[in-house]
Write a protein that holds these residues in place. Sequence first.
Motif, PDB file in Angstrom:
ATOM      1  N   TYR A 227       0.849  -1.578   0.474  1.00  0.00           N
ATOM      2  CA  TYR A 227       0.118  -0.168  -0.239  1.00  0.00           C
ATOM      3  C   TYR A 227       0.990   0.925   0.433  1.00  0.00           C
ATOM      4  O   TYR A 227       0.094   2.511  -0.002  1.00  0.00           O
ATOM      5  CB  TYR A 227      -0.998   0.278   1.615  1.00  0.00           C
ATOM      6  CG  TYR A 227      -0.111  -0.094   2.541  1.00  0.00           C
ATOM      7  CD1 TYR A 227      -0.154   1.468   3.243  1.00  0.00           C
ATOM      8  CD2 TYR A 227       0.002  -1.066   3.200  1.00  0.00           C
ATOM      9  CE1 TYR A 227       1.058   1.203   4.720  1.00  0.00           C
ATOM     10  CE2 TYR A 227       0.949  -1.045   3.729  1.00  0.00           C
ATOM     11  CZ  TYR A 227       1.503  -0.558   5.101  1.00  0.00           C
ATOM     12  OH  TYR A 227       2.187  -0.364   6.157  1.00  0.00           O
ATOM     13  N   CYS A 228       2.166   1.109  -0.394  1.00  0.00           N
ATOM     14  CA  CYS A 228       2.788   2.527   0.422  1.00  0.00           C
ATOM     15  C   CYS A 228       4.369   2.746  -0.892  1.00  0.00           C
ATOM     16  O   CYS A 228       4.176   1.919  -1.882  1.00  0.00           O
ATOM     17  CB  CYS A 228       4.139   1.741   1.779  1.00  0.00           C
ATOM     18  SG  CYS A 228       5.093   3.253   1.573  1.00  0.00           S
ATOM     19  N   GLU A 324      -0.256  -2.893  11.346  1.00  0.00           N
ATOM     20  CA  GLU A 324      -1.143  -3.044  10.095  1.00  0.00           C
ATOM     21  C   GLU A 324      -2.468  -3.451  10.814  1.00  0.00           C
ATOM     22  O   GLU A 324      -3.258  -3.024  10.492  1.00  0.00           O
ATOM     23  CB  GLU A 324      -0.613  -3.394   8.926  1.00  0.00           C
ATOM     24  CG  GLU A 324       0.533  -2.698   8.473  1.00  0.00           C
ATOM     25  CD  GLU A 324       1.788  -2.924   7.741  1.00  0.00           C
ATOM     26  OE1 GLU A 324       2.082  -3.971   7.143  1.00  0.00           O
ATOM     27  OE2 GLU A 324       2.431  -2.465   7.105  1.00  0.00           O
ATOM     28  N   LEU A 365      -4.419  -0.842   9.965  1.00  0.00           N
ATOM     29  CA  LEU A 365      -4.454  -0.222   8.321  1.00  0.00           C
ATOM     30  C   LEU A 365      -5.970  -0.671   8.799  1.00  0.00           C
ATOM     31  O   LEU A 365      -6.622  -1.536   9.055  1.00  0.00           O
ATOM     32  CB  LEU A 365      -3.968  -0.655   7.336  1.00  0.00           C
ATOM     33  CG  LEU A 365      -2.674   0.070   6.975  1.00  0.00           C
ATOM     34  CD1 LEU A 365      -1.937  -0.811   6.665  1.00  0.00           C
ATOM     35  CD2 LEU A 365      -2.649   1.226   6.218  1.00  0.00           C
ATOM     36  N   LEU A 368      -8.541  -1.137   3.546  1.00  0.00           N
ATOM     37  CA  LEU A 368      -8.028  -1.769   2.394  1.00  0.00           C
ATOM     38  C   LEU A 368      -9.210  -2.516   1.786  1.00  0.00           C
ATOM     39  O   LEU A 368     -10.759  -2.779   2.133  1.00  0.00           O
ATOM     40  CB  LEU A 368      -7.238  -3.020   3.425  1.00  0.00           C
ATOM     41  CG  LEU A 368      -5.698  -1.740   4.241  1.00  0.00           C
ATOM     42  CD1 LEU A 368      -4.890  -3.287   4.362  1.00  0.00           C
ATOM     43  CD2 LEU A 368      -4.917  -1.359   3.463  1.00  0.00           C
ATOM     44  N   SER A 393      -5.421   3.985  10.941  1.00  0.00           N
ATOM     45  CA  SER A 393      -4.978   4.750  10.024  1.00  0.00           C
ATOM     46  C   SER A 393      -5.720   4.473   8.510  1.00  0.00           C
ATOM     47  O   SER A 393      -5.566   3.469   8.484  1.00  0.00           O
ATOM     48  CB  SER A 393      -3.272   4.662   9.805  1.00  0.00           C
ATOM     49  OG  SER A 393      -2.269   4.731  10.832  1.00  0.00           O
ATOM     50  N   GLU A 394      -6.264   5.160   8.202  1.00  0.00           N
ATOM     51  CA  GLU A 394      -7.015   5.210   7.671  1.00  0.00           C
ATOM     52  C   GLU A 394      -6.250   5.481   5.936  1.00  0.00           C
ATOM     53  O   GLU A 394      -5.940   6.090   5.731  1.00  0.00           O
ATOM     54  CB  GLU A 394      -8.545   6.425   7.106  1.00  0.00           C
ATOM     55  CG  GLU A 394      -9.438   6.683   8.073  1.00  0.00           C
ATOM     56  CD  GLU A 394      -9.499   7.939   9.299  1.00  0.00           C
ATOM     57  OE1 GLU A 394      -8.747   8.258   9.159  1.00  0.00           O
ATOM     58  OE2 GLU A 394     -10.024   7.777   9.788  1.00  0.00           O
ATOM     59  N   TYR A 395      -6.917   3.491   5.341  1.00  0.00           N
ATOM     60  CA  TYR A 395      -5.943   3.768   3.943  1.00  0.00           C
ATOM     61  C   TYR A 395      -5.837   5.061   2.474  1.00  0.00           C
ATOM     62  O   TYR A 395      -7.208   4.976   2.281  1.00  0.00           O
ATOM     63  CB  TYR A 395      -6.721   2.259   3.549  1.00  0.00           C
ATOM     64  CG  TYR A 395      -5.646   2.112   2.061  1.00  0.00           C
ATOM     65  CD1 TYR A 395      -5.042   1.863   1.927  1.00  0.00           C
ATOM     66  CD2 TYR A 395      -7.428   1.540   0.855  1.00  0.00           C
ATOM     67  CE1 TYR A 395      -4.057   1.653   0.489  1.00  0.00           C
ATOM     68  CE2 TYR A 395      -6.483   1.090  -0.246  1.00  0.00           C
ATOM     69  CZ  TYR A 395      -5.125   1.679  -0.444  1.00  0.00           C
ATOM     70  OH  TYR A 395      -4.564   1.121  -1.605  1.00  0.00           O
ATOM     71  N   SER A 396      -4.906   5.509   2.221  1.00  0.00           N
ATOM     72  CA  SER A 396      -5.215   5.838   0.911  1.00  0.00           C
ATOM     73  C   SER A 396      -5.032   5.215  -0.223  1.00  0.00           C
ATOM     74  O   SER A 396      -3.642   4.507   0.177  1.00  0.00           O
ATOM     75  CB  SER A 396      -4.241   7.491   1.317  1.00  0.00           C
ATOM     76  OG  SER A 396      -4.251   8.257   0.764  1.00  0.00           O
ATOM     77  N   ASN A 424      -7.960  10.104   2.915  1.00  0.00           N
ATOM     78  CA  ASN A 424      -7.971   8.486   3.278  1.00  0.00           C
ATOM     79  C   ASN A 424      -9.585   8.809   3.959  1.00  0.00           C
ATOM     80  O   ASN A 424     -10.052   8.034   4.784  1.00  0.00           O
ATOM     81  CB  ASN A 424      -7.410   8.568   4.005  1.00  0.00           C
ATOM     82  CG  ASN A 424      -6.632   9.424   5.188  1.00  0.00           C
ATOM     83  OD1 ASN A 424      -7.549  10.589   4.603  1.00  0.00           O
ATOM     84  ND2 ASN A 424      -5.583   9.323   6.520  1.00  0.00           N
TER      85      ASN A 424
END
Length: 453
Positions: A227-228, A324, A365, A368, A393-396, A424
């Motif tokens: 995701y990064c 995560e 996360l 996702l 951490s909301e996924y962007s 996100n």
Amino acid sequence: MKPTVLLVNPWIYDFAAYDLWAKPMGLLYLASRLRESGLSVYLIDCLDVHHPLMGETAYAKKPLRRLYGTGKYWKHRVPKPQKLSSIQRPYSRYGIDPQAFQKDLKSVKRPAAALVTSLMTYWYPGAFEAIGLIKDMHPDVPVLLGGIYATLCPEHARTHSQADFVIPSPSQYWPAKLDNILQTIIPNLQLKKKVEPFTPYPAFDLLTNIEYVCISGSFGCPFRCAYCASPYLSPPFLKRDPLALFEEVLYWHKHYRVRDFAFYDDALLTDSHRHICVFLEEVLRRNLDIRFHCPNGIHITYIDRDVAKLLFKAGFKTIRLGLETSDPQLQDHLGRKFATGEFERAVALLKSAGFRSDQLGVYLLMGLPGQSYEQVAKTIAYVGQVGAIPYLSEYSPIPHTELWKAAVETSRFDLASEPLFHNNSILPCWSGEALENVGSLKAMVREIREKNR
Ligand code: SF4
């Protein structure tokens, strides 16, 4: 007279924003390199909470600052972009008033060039607004747009930004292309030919008030998480001489009395005994009254007894671990970075070194593609049981990452054509039941925090 280059850190347009040691490092590296090459530089930081032209007004309260230099930004509620009209949340411009920006802009007499940076892809409206205002006031000045949005979405930036040049490369790498453009724009410019990474120090002295300094012991990351975008934005992985890093910290502490330092490393603890431990031992040997923070998170697998003790003794106040998810299959899918049992062991070692539970935040996360809210709920509960604090951490979704294709296929928005949908806060890859349960997931987190206060 030296030519002046204008540097701009633009506004954030978003549903929420908070200054968690956020500074435009790439732009500040550029500023110091330009100064070293004999240019005069003028920074307009739209996110400057101490801007001298900002006073409390009926619609903008003075931003509340919190511990260690973090805190709120100036904030002004604005209408949502039409494409986000279905989202039932207020939208704001974070940063100084445009009038303050224009006054600053007016005080720069005919800059030779304007360099505008960009961060999150969905914050591009702030960069576009800055570019528009520069063009209104200085129509003949070439505007260059760089930074993360310009690197991840160069075609969108070229089509919509009005910048004369879009430079898709994070600016700490000082791409040759930027040299060439600047040399075309500024006659007789003699840029330093050889640029070493990490030097000269980012120009934090250009800020109105240095509440903290961000530092890097490395650029990039040796891991490849699905995701990064770090491996895309910052290849290759570069480590720095730990004693040179110490000299940088000493410089800001000695000359500007800075006490808070935030690590921007993506992989701070890699090869720790030859890097971060050497740095921290020097901090201890010199007995400096300083504090460290790691908002990017650190790797669970690298925490051993020595590292945990050094982090505590040397003055780390904010530990963030990158967990995560507790789901082993999802861990494998995202790019596994620790083995079974290592998370529990890391938390226990950090606690026996002296950290309290409320100092140990764990990034999880949420949102996702294909992830269920039950998976997130299990992970939150697991972190609470182990004795640390979950941070959602909301996924962007980010272009050029492994997960991008799945994100585009899953999302209820057209991610590929509109970066505003990468936000996100709107959890673009969740829908239906998962989205309806976000409130209960946040309530679970709040409950664990309350218990550990
Ligand atoms: S998520 Fe962290 S560990 Fe993974 S590639 Fe990005 S920076 Fe590296």
